[in-house]
Design an enzyme around this catalytic site. Structure first.
Site, PDB file in Angstrom:
ATOM      1  N   HIS A 199       1.383 -10.763  31.787  1.00 23.07           N
ATOM      2  CA  HIS A 199       2.038 -10.439  30.214  1.00 23.07           C
ATOM      3  C   HIS A 199       3.546  -9.857  30.719  1.00 23.07           C
ATOM      4  O   HIS A 199       4.450 -10.262  30.081  1.00 23.07           O
ATOM      5  CB  HIS A 199       1.103  -9.367  29.954  1.00 23.07           C
ATOM      6  CG  HIS A 199       1.781  -8.834  28.537  1.00 23.07           C
ATOM      7  ND1 HIS A 199       1.196  -9.133  27.125  1.00 23.07           N
ATOM      8  CD2 HIS A 199       2.749  -8.125  28.388  1.00 23.07           C
ATOM      9  CE1 HIS A 199       1.984  -8.444  26.466  1.00 23.07           C
ATOM     10  NE2 HIS A 199       3.113  -7.777  26.798  1.00 23.07           N
ATOM     11  N   GLU A 200       3.568  -8.834  31.466  1.00 23.04           N
ATOM     12  CA  GLU A 200       4.903  -8.292  31.517  1.00 23.04           C
ATOM     13  C   GLU A 200       5.678  -9.316  32.318  1.00 23.04           C
ATOM     14  O   GLU A 200       6.956  -9.470  32.091  1.00 23.04           O
ATOM     15  CB  GLU A 200       4.445  -7.164  32.839  1.00 23.04           C
ATOM     16  CG  GLU A 200       3.876  -5.974  32.142  1.00 23.04           C
ATOM     17  CD  GLU A 200       3.824  -5.791  30.841  1.00 23.04           C
ATOM     18  OE1 GLU A 200       5.319  -5.627  30.267  1.00 23.04           O
ATOM     19  OE2 GLU A 200       3.213  -5.048  30.001  1.00 23.04           O
ATOM     20  N   HIS A 255       7.790 -11.638  29.886  1.00 21.04           N
ATOM     21  CA  HIS A 255       8.848 -10.819  29.515  1.00 21.04           C
ATOM     22  C   HIS A 255      10.187 -11.358  30.056  1.00 21.04           C
ATOM     23  O   HIS A 255      11.165 -11.431  29.632  1.00 21.04           O
ATOM     24  CB  HIS A 255       8.711  -9.517  29.468  1.00 21.04           C
ATOM     25  CG  HIS A 255       7.585  -8.822  28.272  1.00 21.04           C
ATOM     26  ND1 HIS A 255       7.995  -8.945  26.996  1.00 21.04           N
ATOM     27  CD2 HIS A 255       6.779  -8.060  28.312  1.00 21.04           C
ATOM     28  CE1 HIS A 255       7.214  -8.459  26.143  1.00 21.04           C
ATOM     29  NE2 HIS A 255       6.426  -7.855  26.944  1.00 21.04           N
TER      30      HIS A 255
HETATM   31 NI    NI Z   1       4.632  -6.921  26.379  1.00 19.88          NI
END
Ligand code: NI
Length: 167
Positions: free
Chosen positions: A138-139, A142
């Site tokens: 998830h990170e 980004h």
């Molecule tokens: Ni996030």
């Protein structure tokens, strides 16, 4: 250290692709400290990525050690992270400081092999699974300008409104 503002959807800056860290200098250390303080200042998210505070370099922090029954490597500062192996797929619920009003179901790799540098520039590698592997994926999204919203199979079925930020 400074608590920084978190960019929130649909801020276009969240779409920016971040560049690699090349200098391990005092400015990097100060930014990492700000990123961590910002992560802890709100609802204590399990992860945060540099672009969420408008810092467009490939740095993420993940710490899932506070979750029960979750295997983890503790508190991790991951610089220029690369996933070198993926295995399995699993659907799970995610939230994001940049999408405060929703959670969503997203498919991620179940296990990953990860390489990254630490905050001193030293090489590190990890085998991860489950929720920690999910948080890292998830990170890392980004850093490439992606949000979990981009990975929902169905907006109608897999997006959920929340009243209070919990995770
Ligand atoms: Ni996030």
């Amino acid at each position: 250290m400074t608590i920084r503002d978190i960019l929130t959807y649909p801020d276009e800056r969240l779409r920016q692709v971040s560049g690699p860290v090349v200098q391990f200098d005092a400015a990097l250390q100060a930014n990492i400290d700000d990123l961590e303080e910002t992560r802890l200042a709100g609802p204590a998210a399990v992860g945060i990525a540099a672009p969420q505070i408008g810092w467009f370099q490939r740095v993420v922090i993940v710490d899932v050690s506070g979750r029960k029954k979750t295997r983890s490597h503790g508190h991790l500062v991951l610089i220029n992270p690369e996933i070198t192996e993926w295995e399995g797929f699993v659907l799970g619920r995610e939230g994001c400081l940049s999408v405060p009003d929703y959670t969503g179901n997203v498919v991620r790799a179940e296990r990953i092999q990860l390489h990254a540098l630490d905050r001193e520039g030293k090489e590190q590698s990890f085998e991860m699974e489950g929720f920690e592997a999910r948080a890292v994926q998830h990170e890392m999204d980004h850093l490439d300008g992606l949000l979990f919203l981009d990975r929902l199979v169905s907006r109608r079925q897999d997006l959920f409104q929340r009243k209070v930020y919990k995770e």
